[in-house]
Design an enzyme around this catalytic site. Structure first.
Site, PDB file in Angstrom:
ATOM      1  N   HIS A  14     -16.129  -4.940   7.712  1.00  0.00           N
ATOM      2  CA  HIS A  14     -15.334  -5.038   6.493  1.00  0.00           C
ATOM      3  C   HIS A  14     -15.726  -6.197   5.606  1.00  0.00           C
ATOM      4  O   HIS A  14     -15.011  -6.570   4.685  1.00  0.00           O
ATOM      5  CB  HIS A  14     -13.834  -5.076   6.811  1.00  0.00           C
ATOM      6  N   LYS A  54       0.818  -1.224   0.000  1.00  0.00           N
ATOM      7  CA  LYS A  54       0.000   0.000   0.000  1.00  0.00           C
ATOM      8  C   LYS A  54       0.850   1.272   0.000  1.00  0.00           C
ATOM      9  O   LYS A  54       0.484   2.264  -0.625  1.00  0.00           O
ATOM     10  CB  LYS A  54      -0.946   0.027   1.199  1.00  0.00           C
ATOM     11  N   ARG A  73      -8.037  -8.825  -8.584  1.00  0.00           N
ATOM     12  CA  ARG A  73      -8.702 -10.123  -8.768  1.00  0.00           C
ATOM     13  C   ARG A  73     -10.081  -9.904  -9.386  1.00  0.00           C
ATOM     14  O   ARG A  73     -10.566  -8.783  -9.463  1.00  0.00           O
ATOM     15  CB  ARG A  73      -8.882 -10.791  -7.399  1.00  0.00           C
ATOM     16  N   GLU A  91      -2.861   7.949   7.935  1.00  0.00           N
ATOM     17  CA  GLU A  91      -3.653   8.716   6.979  1.00  0.00           C
ATOM     18  C   GLU A  91      -4.654   9.566   7.741  1.00  0.00           C
ATOM     19  O   GLU A  91      -5.057   9.209   8.840  1.00  0.00           O
ATOM     20  CB  GLU A  91      -4.490   7.762   6.099  1.00  0.00           C
TER      21      GLU A  91
END
Ligand code: MV4
Length: 502
Positions: free
Chosen positions: A235, A116, A292, A200
């Protein structure tokens, strides 16, 4: 084109890929663990090979065994589906070395988007909007402290090797930063073997809007518009739809162009999804690339008419994209509900067991992508997704109505599923108004209880009614006797039991 493809997955997605192979005249080779001998994907495939014990680490994650099986059985390519080995650069590289085509991105692109921090650096350099925050790992805690101050609290701690919400934490004030960083590093180390974390700016109650993209091996890239995936629980996505209620044509065009650019600067090929967060002011930020075929790909297929799995196979075989951006339009509205073998009345605990009866909804604009059948036992070893119910209709409103009607028609007996929960989500006023943000489930369904659960008393009464209704001739299974319209699944089961059918 390939003559034979090994499908390195199980359940509904393996079945979906096998179907694409069949339509393309390609022989499908299923692989299965010892727990999946009776799996639907094994029955659907042209050929099948057992690759090991139930534990995924010894079967569906066993790279050597899978590649060796492909070579031994003459499969020129491997489709990894989602999960398992789908985004593993090591697996893609081993396939490349073994001369077997990995149906997915090249290993270098997989490596880049899987990291990331590196991805953030790459995107920033290319002028792609990223969430304000760090672009490298800090040398020490003092640096994290200084960065957090610069960003401004609340901040979010993320694992560089993470994704999909794993290893994330929110920190609201300076005194919580150190324990947050230390905990995050520990968690990241345990989960990914890499303790790198970064900070972040925390975006409050955003929407999750992702773009489907296809890139061939010759630099042609198209996007297939967005999917709104904000309805999530811990999530785990629950409901996905397209188009998103939050986008204007102008914003859609901008985000789509950005998504194409993300793949371009990543040296990416095959199908991918670019995830964005959309804040309350409709500002969008690049989040990550999912390298994917995604669970929710069918909503894109229904609104664009493009078969994404076939596209993946064609791209992997070296074909040029036959679609230009201008060929692609969104038509109507599609919604997907994920059906899990989980008990929504008991904290979504997995509910494995035997499916005693299955009646799938069908009708105009109704698609059922399943990996299940009546009499099959849901194993305990894997993700408990059973099926996906996807509907298409001209408008969002009619798609919602079609989804509720289809969920009402859906009968799965023997195990608990998320169907009753999904009905209430789709029926919820706020959902109908398009108020789908990532806080939706927490706000409205935190301590959800089924309104009219399958109360024991009702069940018994229905079963009793079914028995009472049976005439001797029906008990013989001849079907004679007084006719009555019966919809209760308990009555059906009652009759089976008496008639000793399956
Ligand atoms: C965020 C965020 C708020 N601010 N990052 C969760 C999944 C992972 N891909 C990124 N996620 C988030 N990142 C910042 N800076 C909120 C989330 C988030 C979320 C994102 C998408 C869908 C559902 C979510 C639920 C909670 C938090």
């Amino acid at each position: 084109m390939f003559k034979r493809i090994l499908v390195a997955n199980r359940g509904e997605i393996a079945c979906r890929i096998i179907r694409a192979c069949r339509e393309m005249g390609i022989v499908s080779l299923a692989v299965y663990s010892e727990a999946d001998r009776a799996g639907l994907h094994v029955q659907m495939a042209d050929e099948a090979a057992c690759i090991g014990p139930p534990a995924a680490a010894e079967s569906y994650l066993n790279m050597d065994k899978i590649i060796e099986t492909a070579r031994a059985r003459g499969a020129e390519a491997i489709h990894p589906g989602y999960g398992f080995l789908a985004e593993n650069p090591e697996f893609a590289r081993r396939c490349e070395r073994a001369g077997v085509v990995f149906i997915g991105p090249n290993s270098r692109a997989l490596e880049l988007v899987g990291d990331k921090i590196r991805a953030r650096q790459t995107m920033e350099k290319s002028g792609i909007p990223i969430i304000p925050g760090m672009k490298r790992v800090a040398a020490d805690f003092a640096e994290y402290g200084a960065e957090a101050k610069k960003i401004g609290y609340p901040v979010m701690i993320k694992a560089s090797a993470g994704g999909g919400g794993k290893g994330m934490r929110i920190v609201c004030s300076e005194e919580d930063l150190r324990p947050g960083i230390e905990g995050g590093q520990r968690e990241a180390k345990a989960a990914f073997g890499d303790e790198s974390v970064y900070l972040e700016k925390y975006i409050e109650d955003p929407r999750h809007v992702e773009f489907q993209v296809l890139a061939d091996n010759y630099g042609h890239i198209v996007h297939l518009f967005e999917r709104e995936c904000s309805i999530q629980r811990r999530h785990q996505k629950i409901v996905e739809e397209t188009p998103s209620q939050a986008l204007t044509p102008e914003l859609r065009r901008k985000m789509g162009e950005t998504a194409r650019k993300v793949l371009e600067v990543s040296g990416y090929n095959n199908a991918g999804t670019v995830e964005f967060l959309l804040d309350r002011n409709k500002k969008f930020y690049f989040l990550e690339v999912n390298a994917r075929l995604q669970v929710e790909h069918p909503v894109t297929e229904l609104t664009t008419g493009v078969d994404l799995v076939q596209q993946q196979i064609r791209i992997a075989a070296g074909e040029k994209l036959s679609l230009g951006q201008d060929d692609l339009v969104q038509r109507g509205h599609a919604i997907e509900c994920r059906i899990y073998a989980e008990d929504p009345t008991n904290n979504f605990l997995p509910s494995p067991g035997k499916i005693l009866y299955l009646r799938e909804p069908k009708g105009p604009g109704v698609r059922h992508d399943g990996g299940i059948y009546s009499g099959w036992e849901v194993p305990i070893y894997y993700d408990p997704i059973l099926a996906k119910l996807i509907v298409w209709a001209e408008t969002r409103e009619s798609a919602c109505a079609r989804m509720v009607a289809s969920l009402d028609d859906y009968v799965i007996l023997g195990i608990r599923t998320t169907i009753p929960f999904l009905k209430e989500v789709i029926s919820h006023q706020k959902f109908r108004e398009g108020e789908t943000t990532t806080g939706f489930i927490k706000s409205y369904f935190e301590n959800w209880r089924e309104k009219e659960g399958p109360a024991e008393g009702l069940t018994l009464a229905l079963a009793a009614a079914a028995l009472d209704e049976l005439t001797p001739s029906q008990k013989d299974g001849t079907g004679a006797g007084p006719k009555k319209e019966v919809y209760s699944p308990w009555q059906i089961i009652g009759r089976w039991r008496i008639g000793e059918k399956p």
